[in-house]
Scaffold this active site. Structure first.
Site, PDB file in Angstrom:
ATOM      1  N   ARG A  56     -21.771  19.228 -26.112  1.00 22.38           N
ATOM      2  CA  ARG A  56     -22.595  18.200 -25.464  1.00 22.38           C
ATOM      3  C   ARG A  56     -23.812  17.800 -26.279  1.00 22.38           C
ATOM      4  O   ARG A  56     -24.372  16.720 -26.051  1.00 22.38           O
ATOM      5  CB  ARG A  56     -23.001  18.659 -24.057  1.00 22.38           C
ATOM      6  CG  ARG A  56     -21.829  18.611 -23.087  1.00 22.38           C
ATOM      7  CD  ARG A  56     -22.189  19.080 -21.692  1.00 22.38           C
ATOM      8  NE  ARG A  56     -21.045  18.884 -20.786  1.00 22.38           N
ATOM      9  CZ  ARG A  56     -20.906  19.476 -19.608  1.00 22.38           C
ATOM     10  NH1 ARG A  56     -21.841  20.318 -19.177  1.00 22.38           N
ATOM     11  NH2 ARG A  56     -19.856  19.244 -18.857  1.00 22.38           N
ATOM     12  N   ARG A  73     -19.342  14.878 -17.606  1.00 21.18           N
ATOM     13  CA  ARG A  73     -20.786  14.658 -17.587  1.00 21.18           C
ATOM     14  C   ARG A  73     -21.232  13.690 -18.685  1.00 21.18           C
ATOM     15  O   ARG A  73     -22.215  12.966 -18.511  1.00 21.18           O
ATOM     16  CB  ARG A  73     -21.534  15.984 -17.682  1.00 21.18           C
ATOM     17  CG  ARG A  73     -21.216  16.906 -16.519  1.00 21.18           C
ATOM     18  CD  ARG A  73     -22.257  17.970 -16.270  1.00 21.18           C
ATOM     19  NE  ARG A  73     -21.738  18.992 -15.373  1.00 21.18           N
ATOM     20  CZ  ARG A  73     -21.644  18.879 -14.047  1.00 21.18           C
ATOM     21  NH1 ARG A  73     -22.048  17.759 -13.464  1.00 21.18           N
ATOM     22  NH2 ARG A  73     -21.151  19.857 -13.307  1.00 21.18           N
ATOM     23  N   LYS A  89     -19.405  23.789 -23.898  1.00 15.25           N
ATOM     24  CA  LYS A  89     -19.034  23.261 -22.582  1.00 15.25           C
ATOM     25  C   LYS A  89     -17.725  22.472 -22.722  1.00 15.25           C
ATOM     26  O   LYS A  89     -16.971  22.656 -23.660  1.00 15.25           O
ATOM     27  CB  LYS A  89     -20.180  22.400 -22.028  1.00 15.25           C
ATOM     28  CG  LYS A  89     -21.402  23.212 -21.596  1.00 15.25           C
ATOM     29  CD  LYS A  89     -21.102  23.988 -20.325  1.00 15.25           C
ATOM     30  CE  LYS A  89     -22.313  24.656 -19.730  1.00 15.25           C
ATOM     31  NZ  LYS A  89     -22.010  25.333 -18.456  1.00 15.25           N
ATOM     32  N   ASP A 112     -26.282  22.253 -16.942  1.00 18.03           N
ATOM     33  CA  ASP A 112     -25.299  21.172 -16.833  1.00 18.03           C
ATOM     34  C   ASP A 112     -25.938  19.792 -16.729  1.00 18.03           C
ATOM     35  O   ASP A 112     -25.242  18.774 -16.825  1.00 18.03           O
ATOM     36  CB  ASP A 112     -24.402  21.396 -15.613  1.00 18.03           C
ATOM     37  CG  ASP A 112     -23.412  22.528 -15.819  1.00 18.03           C
ATOM     38  OD1 ASP A 112     -23.006  22.747 -16.976  1.00 18.03           O
ATOM     39  OD2 ASP A 112     -23.058  23.193 -14.834  1.00 18.03           O
ATOM     40  N   ARG A 126     -12.033  26.014 -25.102  1.00 12.26           N
ATOM     41  CA  ARG A 126     -13.281  26.696 -24.743  1.00 12.26           C
ATOM     42  C   ARG A 126     -13.106  28.209 -24.857  1.00 12.26           C
ATOM     43  O   ARG A 126     -12.146  28.764 -24.338  1.00 12.26           O
ATOM     44  CB  ARG A 126     -13.720  26.311 -23.331  1.00 12.26           C
ATOM     45  CG  ARG A 126     -13.997  24.835 -23.193  1.00 12.26           C
ATOM     46  CD  ARG A 126     -14.365  24.437 -21.775  1.00 12.26           C
ATOM     47  NE  ARG A 126     -15.635  25.007 -21.357  1.00 12.26           N
ATOM     48  CZ  ARG A 126     -16.175  24.809 -20.162  1.00 12.26           C
ATOM     49  NH1 ARG A 126     -15.525  24.081 -19.261  1.00 12.26           N
ATOM     50  NH2 ARG A 126     -17.336  25.349 -19.855  1.00 12.26           N
TER      51      ARG A 126
END
Length: 440
Positions: A351, A399, A347, A320, A123
């Site tokens: 995503r 997530r 992220k 998020d 990241r």
């Protein structure tokens, strides 16, 4: 790597409580660790990300211990009196810990080395490096501005005025935390307002800051060389964790679930707004304020959702929660279009791309755009689910794993995810809580 197949469940019923807010938990440990005296934190999220922050603050000299009653006692090291870490700071999977603690190190005369797991090490940190370098810190990162990364802090650091090039609460917070030990006034300008937990909590701990508007942009001014006083912090339930249950109860017929003590800070509550725009049946019971944060019990019942065009202006308040919203869209009537989600590509995983592949594998009709997804819903019919032998690649992203777990509750064959271990970073009890809610 524990794979798991999530299968169709009965209605979600009863009353549950999700873990403490992750953003607030990080900040409570940090600011209590910078105060002089003893603070007590209740409701702290005890996931791996937050525990990484606790471990780092201990290296900086704070005493942090969990009490028998589940609360946490923090004896602060005192701002400006931090110890130089004796070993590298292992941030695990936590981007929040990394970016905010980079800010802390930047205005102290010390050298800190930050490391992380494979996901975090991919990241980019350049967006934080830029303003901290302007304040005088010397930062050396791996190729691409990633971890491992070394910060050589400067005391006294240089106060700056910094206009955020993109909406990022983490970058804003890193600058404000660096400003705590910097003489003079540091100003952060936000073209788009982001979550304001840092400002709220710093004021509670005694920092002097003002917020206002200039030319339609939010401006936060922090007076440096702050003296932080200890305080007791009650952490509300995390709306990012509640989002999975809001979606699950909305898409599983017969559901009637109450999620207690959810934080509804307006800079974080976009998921509730978006789901209501889709037709979700969500009511706020017992609204109240806890520790300066608005809180309520959320009652959510099954509803027939409809696709919407998600307003890009709402993105910062639910950045998020989009993986969970994508699942709701896949079960809705009509088409949902999202845009302005470039932040999702950096992220824990990309995503946008990962959820596009995951939903397609589960039988949803999805189109990926440069900065969003277009999802054609089933109209309320179950998703087909993953084929035998097929498994959703979560890419070490908690997530993604939880969102596709929720998708499995409204599928014909179930949805298999390849690895549930990352869930422990933010919601260690997710699977047992989901099973209890759907078996009442």
């Amino acid at each position: 790597m524990p794979a798991k197949t999530f299968i169709a469940s009965g209605p979600l019923k009863g009353r549950i409580q999700v873990p403490g807010d992750k953003s607030i938990s990080h900040r409570a440990l940090m600011f209590a660790g910078l105060a002089v005296g003893t603070s007590r934190i209740t409701g702290l999220l005890e996931g791996e990300d937050v525990l990484a922050t606790a471990a780092a603050m201990r290296q900086f000299g704070a005493s942090i211990a969990r009490e028998d009653d589940g609360s946490w006692r923090v004896e602060g090291a005192g701002l400006g009196s931090l110890l130089e870490p004796r070993t590298h700071l292992d941030m695990g999977n936590s981007g929040t810990s990394t970016r905010l603690l980079m800010g802390l190190a930047a205005s102290h005369a010390m050298t800190c080395v930050f490391t992380g797991d494979a996901s975090l090490s991919g990241r980019p940190m350049n967006r934080v490096i830029a303003p901290l370098a302007q304040m005088g810190a010397q930062i050396e990162a791996a190729s691409g501005g990633t971890l491992p990364l070394m910060v050589r802090g400067l005391t006294p650091a240089v106060p700056i005025t910094y206009r955020l090039p993109i909406a990022s609460a983490q970058v804003k917070s890193a600058v404000l935390i660096a400003a705590l030990n910097t003489p003079g006034i540091t100003r952060v300008i936000e073209p788009v307002a982001t979550r304001d937990h840092t400002e709220r909590m710093l004021a509670g701990f005694g920092a002097r800051l003002e917020t206002g508007e200039e030319n339609g942009e939010r401006v936060i001014a922090l007076h440096g060389e702050a003296d932080l006083a200890p305080m007791d912090v009650c952490v509300p339930g995390d709306p990012s964790s509640a989002a999975f249950f809001l979606v699950a109860a909305s898409i599983v017929p017969g559901s009637d679930l109450t999620i207690a003590n959810v934080g509804l800070n307006p800079t974080r509550a976009g998921i509730v707004t978006a789901l209501r725009q889709m037709g979700a049946d969500i009511t706020e019971d017992n609204p109240r304020e806890v520790g300066g944060e608005p809180v309520a019990d959320l009652r959510v019942r099954h509803a027939n959702l409809a696709g919407i065009d998600v307003d890009p202006a709402i993105v910062p308040s639910m950045i998020d929660e989009f993986p969970a919203l994508f699942v709701a869209a896949a079960l809705a009537r009509g088409t949902t279009r999202t845009s302005g989600l470039a932040e999702l590509r950096v992220k824990e995983s990309d995503r946008i791309a990962v959820m596009a592949r995951a939903l397609a594998l589960a039988g949803a009709r999805v189109e990926e755009t440069e900065n969003g997804l277009t999802i054609h819903g089933t109209g309320g019919d179950p998703l087909p689910g993953t084929r035998e032998g097929a498994s959703v690649a979560t890419e070490l992203d908690h997530r993604i794993a939880m969102s596709m777990g929720v998708a499995g509750l409204a599928s014909t064959r179930g949805v298999q995810v390849d690895d549930t271990a990352p869930i422990a970073t933010s919601f260690p009890d997710f699977i047992p809580l989901l099973e209890r809610a759907s078996s009442r």
